[in-house]
Scaffold this motif. Structure first.
Motif, PDB file in Angstrom:
ATOM      1  N   LEU A   1      15.648 149.270 161.888  1.00  0.00           N
ATOM      2  CA  LEU A   1      16.499 149.832 162.934  1.00  0.00           C
ATOM      3  C   LEU A   1      17.942 149.371 162.740  1.00  0.00           C
ATOM      4  N   PHE A   2      18.085 148.081 162.432  1.00  0.00           N
ATOM      5  CA  PHE A   2      19.411 147.505 162.247  1.00  0.00           C
ATOM      6  C   PHE A   2      20.145 148.177 161.087  1.00  0.00           C
ATOM      7  N   LEU A   3      19.415 148.404 159.995  1.00  0.00           N
ATOM      8  CA  LEU A   3      20.046 149.026 158.823  1.00  0.00           C
ATOM      9  C   LEU A   3      20.629 150.393 159.175  1.00  0.00           C
ATOM     10  N   ALA A   4      19.846 151.179 159.943  1.00  0.00           N
ATOM     11  CA  ALA A   4      20.317 152.506 160.333  1.00  0.00           C
ATOM     12  C   ALA A   4      21.639 152.397 161.079  1.00  0.00           C
ATOM     13  N   PHE A   5      21.721 151.446 161.993  1.00  0.00           N
ATOM     14  CA  PHE A   5      22.935 151.267 162.771  1.00  0.00           C
ATOM     15  C   PHE A   5      24.068 150.695 161.938  1.00  0.00           C
ATOM     16  N   ASP A   6      23.710 149.799 161.030  1.00  0.00           N
ATOM     17  CA  ASP A   6      24.729 149.096 160.253  1.00  0.00           C
ATOM     18  C   ASP A   6      25.489 150.078 159.367  1.00  0.00           C
ATOM     19  N   MET A   7      24.760 151.036 158.785  1.00  0.00           N
ATOM     20  CA  MET A   7      25.413 152.066 157.972  1.00  0.00           C
ATOM     21  C   MET A   7      26.424 152.829 158.822  1.00  0.00           C
ATOM     22  N   GLU A   8      25.997 153.109 160.048  1.00  0.00           N
ATOM     23  CA  GLU A   8      26.848 153.865 160.957  1.00  0.00           C
ATOM     24  C   GLU A   8      28.125 153.087 161.269  1.00  0.00           C
ATOM     25  N   MET A   9      27.973 151.758 161.404  1.00  0.00           N
ATOM     26  CA  MET A   9      29.117 150.900 161.758  1.00  0.00           C
ATOM     27  C   MET A   9      30.228 150.998 160.725  1.00  0.00           C
ATOM     28  N   ILE A  10      29.833 151.105 159.459  1.00  0.00           N
ATOM     29  CA  ILE A  10      30.827 151.139 158.397  1.00  0.00           C
ATOM     30  C   ILE A  10      31.729 152.360 158.573  1.00  0.00           C
ATOM     31  N   PHE A  11      31.135 153.476 159.074  1.00  0.00           N
ATOM     32  CA  PHE A  11      31.961 154.645 159.335  1.00  0.00           C
ATOM     33  C   PHE A  11      32.845 154.446 160.552  1.00  0.00           C
ATOM     34  N   MET A  12      32.386 153.580 161.442  1.00  0.00           N
ATOM     35  CA  MET A  12      33.125 153.434 162.694  1.00  0.00           C
ATOM     36  C   MET A  12      34.441 152.686 162.501  1.00  0.00           C
ATOM     37  N   TYR A  13      34.510 151.831 161.497  1.00  0.00           N
ATOM     38  CA  TYR A  13      35.777 151.105 161.270  1.00  0.00           C
ATOM     39  C   TYR A  13      36.926 152.063 160.946  1.00  0.00           C
ATOM     40  N   PRO A  14      36.798 152.919 159.900  1.00  0.00           N
ATOM     41  CA  PRO A  14      37.901 153.862 159.655  1.00  0.00           C
ATOM     42  C   PRO A  14      38.091 154.848 160.801  1.00  0.00           C
ATOM     43  N   TRP A  15      36.986 155.186 161.473  1.00  0.00           N
ATOM     44  CA  TRP A  15      37.084 156.106 162.620  1.00  0.00           C
ATOM     45  C   TRP A  15      38.018 155.544 163.686  1.00  0.00           C
ATOM     46  N   ALA A  16      37.894 154.219 163.946  1.00  0.00           N
ATOM     47  CA  ALA A  16      38.708 153.603 164.994  1.00  0.00           C
ATOM     48  C   ALA A  16      40.197 153.801 164.722  1.00  0.00           C
TER      49      ALA A  16
END
Lengths: 210, 131, 313
Positions: free
Chosen positions: B79-94
């Motif tokens: 579950l964490f891995l799924a979210f962690d991948m998403e987080m990497i996109f969230m940094y440039p998104w911010a």
């Protein structure tokens, strides 16, 4: 190096079935006889799979060579002491410190009122702690006597000077049943919350012999 | 968000010179740690380490502790891995939300809502508790 | 490049030495405040961590049966290294030692590498309590990591930049803690969790005889303890920069304000953290996912809407 599964003079863990339906390593571990917060001399021999105790067996080490009578202490002081030791295991150093200060104050008898105030303050803090209720609640609750939290609250009552009726002694077999299947931290809390004395175990076995 | 990705991936000239500062700091820390070991070796009277058995609360260990440890929370790691991948996109998104406007916010939080549905399912299956 | 870095302003050697010194001082402050709260404060409180550290230097080292020496040592050395390196992007005197467009990611990365370091410290000695502690840290990490990342991203989102100096500049009108209290609290609590301190001591818990730290001795123990304290101090400094306006404040010079705020964060954290017992990881994971992740996401959504309305512009 390898002599019949031994490495550096010590065996490797063997495998066994797990409740998750997997065949995994079982580590034989002893908890006690000298472990902070636990009664001295109590040994819990357990099979550990990951951090869960899959089987447990308890015994007193050298129960017959120990003095049969514990040093006589006021019940309130003894309760404060037990509470402090439980709080050590629960990882609450400031509350454990206050409980010990109250106990020492009572033993000195010079400043009894202040010690009593401190005892009431610390027991109120422990009794009302939602965090403790959340982290230690709901474990070790099979059979009579409630769960860990109920037993700790009973000690809090004793430690604040209230009279509490004695609970029937818990046999080591009952304790083993309580900790079986528990996480190692829960097992530590469960045993620390019980009032276990080697005297009872020794006299009980004598009774059986006679 | 191409320009954001570019600024994340390719440091400007000033940042390259900063790398020297960072590497010097790392070197100083490593030197400090080695120095502490050396200092300790020089100061202590007992040079050789004491070989002791691992702590088993008073008894001798029966087995090597290093084994195939059963990490019972393995479902959470997935579950964490799924979210962690998403987080990497969230940094440039911010960085680009202000420029891209409402679409960026709607898309990101729509995606997160879908992930949260998954989390709720996993929770109801009891995977977040393992003891 | 909007601003100078510390290295450009002071010169390379003074800047590097300065940041490392600030890190060590922050670690000492954390250790002293923690000791004052747990044991009770006296004049010797500040000196006590120094004395303990010196004693560890003189101590005879212990080693267990068939340990994984290389990985064990590597893990011990990594803890303080990561802690100090995370300070490279913390703006101590209004400037950072290293300034990139992804400072927040760097801080995050240092803390994420700690997962490996702490697990190695637990794995190395070939002892059951240490191993259990190492795995506990990973379980605890699964609980705090995502809320921590969302908290970091929320601050970057409002500033429209992942550069810490930009985040500080963006707070000239209003400190971020006002519009993102959840992110601030989660960030500080996560700091306690990755330094496995206070209510998050479980990986080094007394119920497993000290866990990952149980077989450490001498310099190894000194390095791990030092790393944990410096990490807490660095995280408090980062919280100051991201949520409390960094070095902004009237009358006093900026760095003084920065250190005062950091000290306040450390004191509040230690005071609150020592009032509760250890939280067991097998319960925090559930809270982390079912309460903290939705809460921090909601916080990020609120901030995103504010950004769209030009609130922070």
């Amino acid at each position: 190096m390898h002599h019949g599964g031994e490495v550096a003079g010590l065996a490797m863990a063997s495998t066994g079935p797990d409740r998750d339906g997997l065949e995994l390593d079982v580590l034989k571990v002893a908890l006690g006889p000298v472990l902070p917060g636990w009664p001295t001399g109590l040994v819990l021999r357990a099979d550990l799979q990951g951090d869960v105790l899959t089987s447990a067996e308890l015994a007193w080490l050298d129960a017959d060579t120990r003095p049969a009578v514990e040093p006589d202490r006021a019940p309130q002081e003894a309760a404060l002491d037990r509470l402090a030791r439980f709080l050590d295991v629960a990882g609450w150093p400031t509350a454990a410190r206050d409980a010990r200060r109250a106990r020492n104050g009572m033993a000195e008898r010079a400043n009894r009122d202040e010690a009593q105030r401190l005892a009431e303050a610390v027991t109120r803090r422990v009794n009302r702690s939602r965090t403790l209720a959340w982290t230690a609640g709901g474990i070790g609750g099979r059979g009579s006597g409630g769960d860990v939290l109920d037993r700790v609250r009973r000690w809090c009552d004793m430690a604040s000077g209230q009279l509490v009726e004695d609970l029937p002694a818990t046999s080591l077999k009952d304790v083993a049943a309580l900790v079986e299947g528990a996480e190692i931290g829960s097992a530590r809390l469960i045993v620390a919350s019980l009032d276990l004395r080697p005297v009872q175990a020794a006299s009980a076995s004598e009774h059986v012999h006679a | 968000m191409p320009f954001a990705a570019q600024s994340l991936l390719f440091p400007s000239e000033g940042e390259e010179s900063d790398m020297v500062a960072l590497l010097s700091m790392a070197a100083l820390i490593v030197a400090g740690i080695v120095g502490l070991y050396a200092l300790s070796a020089a100061l202590r009277t007992a040079r050789e380490p004491a070989v002791v058995l691992p702590y088993e609360s008073g008894l001798l260990p029966q087995q090597h502790a290093v084994s195939r440890y059963h990490a019972r929370w393995y479902a959470v790691t997935v579950l964490f891995l799924a979210f962690d991948m998403e987080m990497i996109f969230m940094y440039p998104w911010a960085v680009v939300v202000a420029d891209m406007g409402a679409t960026a916010v709607v898309e990101m939080f729509g995606f997160l809502a879908v992930l949260l549905v998954g989390v709720t399912y996993v929770w109801r299956e009891g995977a977040l508790r393992w003891t | 490049m909007p601003e100078q870095t510390l290295a450009e302003a002071w010169g390379l050697a003074p800047a590097v030495l300065g940041v490392v010194a600030v890190g060590l001082i922050l670690g000492l402050v954390v250790a002293a405040v923690d000791r004052a709260v747990v044991v009770g404060g006296t004049v010797g409180t500040v000196a006590a961590p120094l004395r303990d550290g010196a004693r560890l230097l003189f101590e005879q080292r212990r080693t267990t049966l068939a340990p994984d020496r290389l990985l064990w040592r590597l893990g011990c050395a990594a803890v303080p290294t990561l802690a100090l390196l995370s300070l490279a992007v913390v703006p101590v005197g209004g400037r950072t030692l290293w300034s990139t467009s992804a400072d927040l990611v760097w801080f995050n990365a240092m803390e994420a590498l700690l997962w490996a370091a702490v697990w190695l410290v637990g794995w190395g000695p070939n002892a059951v309590h240490a191993l259990t502690g190492g795995y506990r840290f990973l379980a605890q990490g699964l609980a705090y990591e995502l809320p921590l990342m969302f908290a970091l991203i929320t601050a970057g989102l409002a500033a429209g930049s992942l550069r810490t100096t930009d985040v500080v500049t963006a707070q000239e009108g209003l400190w971020f803690v006002v519009t993102m209290p959840v992110a601030f609290v989660v960030f500080v609590a996560s700091a306690a969790a990755f330094a496995f301190w206070g209510p998050f001591t479980a990986p080094a818990g007394p119920d497993i005889a000290g866990g990952v730290t149980s077989e450490l001795s001498g310099v190894d123990r000194l390095l791990v303890d030092l790393g944990r304290a410096v990490f807490l101090g660095a995280a408090a400094a980062m919280a100051t920069a991201l949520f409390l306006g960094g070095d902004a404040g009237p009358w006093l010079p900026g760095p003084v304000w920065f250190l005062l705020k950091t000290f306040a964060v450390v004191t509040a954290l230690v005071w609150v953290g020592r009032r509760v017992p250890v939280l067991r990881p097998d319960r925090t994971v559930e809270i982390g996912w079912m309460v903290l992740v939705p809460m921090t996401l909601l916080q990020a959504l609120v901030v995103a809407v504010l950004v769209l309305n030009g609130f922070y512009a």
